[in-house]
Each structure stands twice: as C-alpha cells, then as structure tokens.
Design a protein around this motif. Structure first.
Motif, PDB file in Angstrom:
ATOM      1  N   LYS A  82       0.826  -1.201   0.000  1.00 17.27           N
ATOM      2  CA  LYS A  82       0.000   0.000   0.000  1.00 17.27           C
ATOM      3  C   LYS A  82       0.862   1.255   0.000  1.00 17.27           C
ATOM      4  CE  LYS A  82      -3.739  -2.341   2.285  1.00 17.27           C
ATOM      5  NZ  LYS A  82      -3.708  -3.206   3.419  1.00 17.27           N
ATOM      6  N   GLU A  83       0.383   2.247  -0.736  1.00 21.59           N
ATOM      7  CA  GLU A  83       1.074   3.529  -0.810  1.00 21.59           C
ATOM      8  C   GLU A  83       0.806   4.317   0.466  1.00 21.59           C
ATOM      9  OE1 GLU A  83       1.403   7.301  -3.902  1.00 21.59           O
ATOM     10  OE2 GLU A  83       0.267   5.517  -4.439  1.00 21.59           O
ATOM     11  N   GLU A  84       1.836   4.971   0.962  1.00 19.25           N
ATOM     12  CA  GLU A  84       1.658   5.765   2.175  1.00 19.25           C
ATOM     13  C   GLU A  84       0.804   6.985   1.870  1.00 19.25           C
ATOM     14  OE1 GLU A  84       5.316   7.392   0.168  1.00 19.25           O
ATOM     15  OE2 GLU A  84       4.531   5.399   0.541  1.00 19.25           O
ATOM     16  N   ALA A  85      -0.004   7.377   2.840  1.00 23.54           N
ATOM     17  CA  ALA A  85      -0.867   8.550   2.665  1.00 23.54           C
ATOM     18  C   ALA A  85      -0.011   9.812   2.775  1.00 23.54           C
ATOM     19  CB  ALA A  85      -1.950   8.553   3.733  1.00 23.54           C
ATOM     20  N   LEU A  86      -0.261  10.740   1.877  1.00 23.95           N
ATOM     21  CA  LEU A  86       0.481  11.995   1.888  1.00 23.95           C
ATOM     22  C   LEU A  86      -0.380  13.105   2.486  1.00 23.95           C
ATOM     23  CD1 LEU A  86       2.028  11.904  -1.707  1.00 23.95           C
ATOM     24  CD2 LEU A  86       3.126  11.267   0.441  1.00 23.95           C
ATOM     25  N   ALA A  87       0.257  14.004   3.181  1.00 15.97           N
ATOM     26  CA  ALA A  87      -0.454  15.152   3.733  1.00 15.97           C
ATOM     27  C   ALA A  87      -0.974  16.018   2.585  1.00 15.97           C
ATOM     28  CB  ALA A  87       0.471  15.962   4.627  1.00 15.97           C
ATOM     29  N   GLU A  88      -1.990  16.783   2.851  1.00 15.93           N
ATOM     30  CA  GLU A  88      -2.600  17.651   1.844  1.00 15.93           C
ATOM     31  C   GLU A  88      -1.549  18.607   1.272  1.00 15.93           C
ATOM     32  OE1 GLU A  88      -6.111  20.974   1.665  1.00 15.93           O
ATOM     33  OE2 GLU A  88      -6.275  19.362   3.139  1.00 15.93           O
ATOM     34  N   ASN A  89      -1.635  18.860  -0.026  1.00 16.87           N
ATOM     35  CA  ASN A  89      -0.731  19.752  -0.772  1.00 16.87           C
ATOM     36  C   ASN A  89       0.706  19.239  -0.827  1.00 16.87           C
ATOM     37  OD1 ASN A  89      -2.831  21.592  -1.269  1.00 16.87           O
ATOM     38  ND2 ASN A  89      -2.490  22.566   0.726  1.00 16.87           N
ATOM     39  N   THR A  90       0.901  17.929  -0.651  1.00 17.63           N
ATOM     40  CA  THR A  90       2.236  17.349  -0.738  1.00 17.63           C
ATOM     41  C   THR A  90       2.429  16.777  -2.133  1.00 17.63           C
ATOM     42  OG1 THR A  90       2.193  16.778   1.593  1.00 17.63           O
ATOM     43  CG2 THR A  90       3.809  15.643   0.240  1.00 17.63           C
ATOM     44  N   GLU A  91       3.544  17.105  -2.753  1.00 21.02           N
ATOM     45  CA  GLU A  91       3.881  16.553  -4.061  1.00 21.02           C
ATOM     46  C   GLU A  91       5.045  15.590  -3.913  1.00 21.02           C
ATOM     47  OE1 GLU A  91       4.457  19.373  -7.207  1.00 21.02           O
ATOM     48  OE2 GLU A  91       2.931  20.705  -6.411  1.00 21.02           O
ATOM     49  N   VAL A  92       5.043  14.548  -4.729  1.00 24.12           N
ATOM     50  CA  VAL A  92       6.141  13.590  -4.709  1.00 24.12           C
ATOM     51  C   VAL A  92       7.330  14.216  -5.424  1.00 24.12           C
ATOM     52  CG1 VAL A  92       6.929  11.331  -5.483  1.00 24.12           C
ATOM     53  CG2 VAL A  92       4.590  11.617  -4.655  1.00 24.12           C
ATOM     54  N   TYR A  93       8.444  14.287  -4.744  1.00 24.36           N
ATOM     55  CA  TYR A  93       9.672  14.843  -5.320  1.00 24.36           C
ATOM     56  C   TYR A  93      10.505  13.712  -5.924  1.00 24.36           C
ATOM     57  CZ  TYR A  93      14.201  17.128  -5.605  1.00 24.36           C
ATOM     58  OH  TYR A  93      15.394  17.620  -6.054  1.00 24.36           O
ATOM     59  N   LEU A  94      10.575  12.590  -5.223  1.00 28.98           N
ATOM     60  CA  LEU A  94      11.331  11.429  -5.691  1.00 28.98           C
ATOM     61  C   LEU A  94      10.652  10.183  -5.138  1.00 28.98           C
ATOM     62  CD1 LEU A  94      13.928  10.204  -6.992  1.00 28.98           C
ATOM     63  CD2 LEU A  94      15.003  10.463  -4.756  1.00 28.98           C
ATOM     64  N   ARG A  95      10.445   9.171  -5.989  1.00 26.27           N
ATOM     65  CA  ARG A  95       9.813   7.937  -5.529  1.00 26.27           C
ATOM     66  C   ARG A  95      10.650   6.757  -5.998  1.00 26.27           C
ATOM     67  NH1 ARG A  95       3.655   6.931  -5.258  1.00 26.27           N
ATOM     68  NH2 ARG A  95       4.091   8.893  -4.316  1.00 26.27           N
ATOM     69  N   GLU A  96      11.239   6.043  -5.046  1.00 23.12           N
ATOM     70  CA  GLU A  96      12.033   4.866  -5.367  1.00 23.12           C
ATOM     71  C   GLU A  96      11.478   3.602  -4.713  1.00 23.12           C
ATOM     72  OE1 GLU A  96      16.377   6.892  -6.135  1.00 23.12           O
ATOM     73  OE2 GLU A  96      16.061   5.820  -4.276  1.00 23.12           O
ATOM     74  N   ILE A  97      10.529   3.755  -3.820  1.00 24.41           N
ATOM     75  CA  ILE A  97       9.961   2.609  -3.122  1.00 24.41           C
ATOM     76  C   ILE A  97       8.714   2.147  -3.871  1.00 24.41           C
ATOM     77  CG2 ILE A  97       8.942   1.792  -0.968  1.00 24.41           C
ATOM     78  CD1 ILE A  97      10.689   3.927   0.442  1.00 24.41           C
ATOM     79  N   PHE A  98       8.695   0.865  -4.207  1.00 23.25           N
ATOM     80  CA  PHE A  98       7.590   0.294  -4.978  1.00 23.25           C
ATOM     81  C   PHE A  98       6.312   0.261  -4.152  1.00 23.25           C
ATOM     82  CE2 PHE A  98       5.001  -3.465  -5.825  1.00 23.25           C
ATOM     83  CZ  PHE A  98       4.639  -3.212  -7.133  1.00 23.25           C
ATOM     84  N   ASN A  99       5.189   0.575  -4.790  1.00 22.15           N
ATOM     85  CA  ASN A  99       3.854   0.441  -4.213  1.00 22.15           C
ATOM     86  C   ASN A  99       2.971  -0.224  -5.251  1.00 22.15           C
ATOM     87  OD1 ASN A  99       4.123   1.952  -1.663  1.00 22.15           O
ATOM     88  ND2 ASN A  99       4.526   3.670  -3.015  1.00 22.15           N
ATOM     89  N   GLY A 100       2.006  -1.018  -4.784  1.00 23.32           N
ATOM     90  CA  GLY A 100       1.060  -1.644  -5.699  1.00 23.32           C
ATOM     91  C   GLY A 100       1.078  -3.153  -5.581  1.00 23.32           C
TER      92      GLY A 100
END
Length: 148
Positions: A82-100
């Motif tokens: 499961k993908e971690e929940a992000l706080a409101e108005n948070t944008e992903v800057y870098l994603r290296e951890i697999f989700n799905g």
C-alpha cells in the motif's frame, strides 16, 4: 565558430533549450516507478540437498497483505504494498519505493512438498522454509559385493 555563437547572443536561447530538455527528462524519470513489480520483493534464496530457504524483504507490510503458495517446483509470493498517505498539498519529489500489486515466483531445481512449507514474518522479512518433496529426494542405493 563557438566563439561567434557566444558573441551573437544566441547562447541564452540554446542553454534555455537544454535546460528545458533536461527538466523534461528529469520529470519523466521521476514520474516512473523505478522498481518493476517483477523484481519486488527483493529475495535471497539458498538451497541445500533436501530444502531451500527464501528470504523476502517486505518492509511496512502486514501478513494480511501477503499471499504465499507452492505447487510442483514453484513458490509464489503475491501481495499488495500500500502507498503511504500523503499530507494535503504534498507533491512527490522522488519515488524509489515500490507500491502496488506484486507477484514473484521462484522456480526450484526440485519438486516442493507444499504441505510442509512454513513461513514466518518478522521486522519486514518473510522467511520461508521450502522442503523438497520426499519422492523427489535422491534415494541411496545399497551396493552388494558380487560373487566371484
């Protein structure tokens, strides 16, 4: 030639174009999932004559998120990270951890005794003991002394 290029004031336009290209390429790489589902979870697999040991690295998951099955000579690990929940108005800057969803298969050089496979999960590591099927184990053959 390059010197004239710089003199003509066209440098700003060229470097701006390179910056735009670099920015577009960087953005396209950041938007992709760098870990492919067929290589997740990372595994360590060790075999011996009568069994095998599999260590699957699944940090942040619960055992309810993981499905394990075995048939013939194949062990299958499936689940959903499961993908971690992000706080409101948070944008992903870098994603290296697999989700799905993921599915990972390990094919052994022997038949598995699926009824005797055992697994335990601790600190994000799934440890699996995969015994070799009794009928697949090499049988020792006694050698008799021949009469001369």
């Amino acid at each position: 030639m390059l010197y004239k290029f710089l003199e003509n004031g066209k440098t700003n336009t060229i470097w701006r174009d390179f910056d735009r290209l670099n920015e577009a390429l960087t953005r396209s790489f950041l938007e992709q999932d760098p870990v492919r589902p067929n290589s997740y979870p990372p595994l360590n697999v060790y075999t011996k004559e009568d069994d095998a040991f599999v260590y699957a690295f699944l940090p942040g998951m619960t055992i309810e998120d993981i499905d394990l099955s075995a048939k013939d000579n194949v062990l299958v690990i499936r689940g959903t990270k499961k993908e971690e929940a992000l706080a409101e108005n948070t944008e992903v800057y870098l994603r290296e951890i697999f989700n799905g969803d993921f599915s990972r298969s390990v094919e052994f050089p022997f038949r598995i005794d699926a009824d005797k496979v055992t697994a335990s999960y601790k600190n994000g590591v799934l440890g699996i003991l995969v015994p070799r099927a009794e009928e697949d184990k090499p049988k020792k053959i006694a050698i008799k002394i021949a009469n001369q």
